[in-house]
Structure formats: C-alpha cells, structure tokens
Scaffold this motif. Sequence first.
Motif, PDB file in Angstrom:
ATOM      1  N   CYS A 150     -18.550 -40.470  27.021  1.00 50.16           N
ATOM      2  CA  CYS A 150     -19.474 -41.114  27.958  1.00 50.16           C
ATOM      3  C   CYS A 150     -20.660 -41.739  27.239  1.00 50.16           C
ATOM      4  N   HIS A 184     -23.297 -43.051  45.015  1.00 51.14           N
ATOM      5  CA  HIS A 184     -22.150 -43.477  44.201  1.00 51.14           C
ATOM      6  C   HIS A 184     -21.859 -44.946  44.484  1.00 51.14           C
ATOM      7  N   ASP A 210     -21.744 -44.111  37.662  1.00 46.74           N
ATOM      8  CA  ASP A 210     -22.267 -42.848  38.184  1.00 46.74           C
ATOM      9  C   ASP A 210     -21.414 -41.659  37.764  1.00 46.74           C
ATOM     10  N   THR A 211     -20.143 -41.903  37.490  1.00 44.69           N
ATOM     11  CA  THR A 211     -19.264 -40.819  37.075  1.00 44.69           C
ATOM     12  C   THR A 211     -19.348 -40.559  35.567  1.00 44.69           C
ATOM     13  N   TYR A 216     -18.063 -32.113  37.757  1.00 45.73           N
ATOM     14  CA  TYR A 216     -17.967 -33.109  38.814  1.00 45.73           C
ATOM     15  C   TYR A 216     -16.987 -32.648  39.896  1.00 45.73           C
ATOM     16  N   MET A 242     -14.421 -34.182  42.158  1.00 42.87           N
ATOM     17  CA  MET A 242     -13.727 -35.472  42.055  1.00 42.87           C
ATOM     18  C   MET A 242     -12.414 -35.421  42.828  1.00 42.87           C
ATOM     19  N   ARG A 299     -17.118 -44.979  46.408  1.00 43.91           N
ATOM     20  CA  ARG A 299     -18.120 -45.927  45.940  1.00 43.91           C
ATOM     21  C   ARG A 299     -18.557 -46.836  47.090  1.00 43.91           C
TER      22      ARG A 299
END
Length: 260
Positions: free
Chosen positions: A43, A77, A82-83, A95, A97, A153
């Motif tokens: 990331c 989101h 954002d993830t 998270y 998810m 989203r």
Amino acid sequence: MTLVRAGLFNLYFCLLTVAMGLGAFWIRWFAREHALAYAGLWCRLTLHGLRVICGIRIALTGVEHLPEGPVLIASQHQSAFDTLVWLTLVRRPAYVMKRELTRLPLVGPMLLLAGMIPVDRQAGAKALRALLRHADAAVAEGRQIVIFPEGTRVAAGESVALQPGVAALAAHTRLPVVPVTTDSGRCWSRRAFVKRPGTIHIAIGPAICPEQLRGRPRAALLEAIRSTWASEEVHFAAAVCSAGRDSPVDKSVGSMSRQV
C-alpha cells in the motif's frame, strides 16, 4: 497529460501488484506472521506512486482522535484509495470487506492471511454472526477494525443509506467509533482509469461512544456518523476553494504514516 500520468500509474500499479503477489508466496509458505506488514508495504508503494506519478497528495487531520489499541473506524468510501490508505495510517488494521475479494488471484489469499474480515453479503444472519466472531478475534489481537458503512463506493457529493453492520459491531464490541470523512473521489473516482492531480483530504473525527447515545442507539450512531461526515465535507469544500485546489495541511504518505 493527466491521461498519460494515469496510464503510467495504472501500469506501475499492475506491475507492482503482480511482482508483490508473486513475492507473497514466500510470505505464505515461510513467514506468515509478516503478511500484514507485507500488505502495508504494498500500500505504501502504491500511494507513493500515486503521489509521484499522478501528483495526488494527502491532507490528514484529526490523528489525535485515534485512541491507542482497538477501535472501530467508520470511513466514507469513494474510491479504491480508501481501501489502501489505512494500512499506512494505523498499526494493525483489519478491514471489513466483501468476500468476493478473497477470490482475487495472488491478492485474495494474502487478504485472509493478513487478518482481514470477509463478509458474505448474501448470507444474512449467518454473515452477521461470522462478522462478530471475526471482530472478537481482531479485538483480542489489539487491531483497529476499518468498516465502510455505506457498503459500497459512493461518488463524491452523493449520499446513500448507511448499513447497520457498523452499529452491530459497535454494540457487540463496545469499541469507540471514530468517523472518518474523505473526498478521495475528487481525485480517484469509483472505477476510474483517470486519477486527477490534487489533494485528497482525510479528516478523523472525535470518537463516538455508543453507550452514551440516547434513544435508539443504532439509529443515533448512524446519525452521529453522518453528521460528522457532513460537517467535514463543508470544511473540505472551503479548503478546495481557497488557495487553488490544495489544502495548507499537506503531508506525504511517508511522513504521515507514523503519526499514529
């Protein structure tokens, strides 16, 4: 020029993901305890590329509102950004998810190994029980649970009904809920090839203690989250209008990642 830069970033992102996905086999076979750190590195490199190639920077405020230890982070989101960003902002994020992501080649197995919390959105009450069970494990490990109450989203400026999962988690874990507002969709909209240069704002709001909410706790919590988001969105709009498009509180991913 924006299209060229976006194309270069997407190429960079794909090559980075494939290379690190292949490297993840070593993690999965011999160093499983480093899976979360490896995901964080991916990331950080992705967001570094976003800054260098696309000219997208990050303005972060409210870090002081993040308590030490377990917490429930309720974030807006608007894009894939954002993830990614929470793996650079908190030490041990987990998270919540959708389960479909665990089926992605190379990436999916690492998500599970890193302790992310998959949810089968078609499983009803069974999915909720599994979510609470995984949340208990995350809290026991001292992790920060990141959830997107909108459930999908949402384009910048749009609004949808918040999903009740965040309220169920808050009631079950008794963790403080930290609402987070972002305008990431201005630079990186949902499903967008193009990434526009500018500043993504992230505002971490004061923690909400569900036990202190009166009346109907679930409805009150959702309303408190949305109220915080709406207030910060006004500040974002003012920041964008003043001083061109950039906020004066501008930090690179590398410099902000260890403030928490």
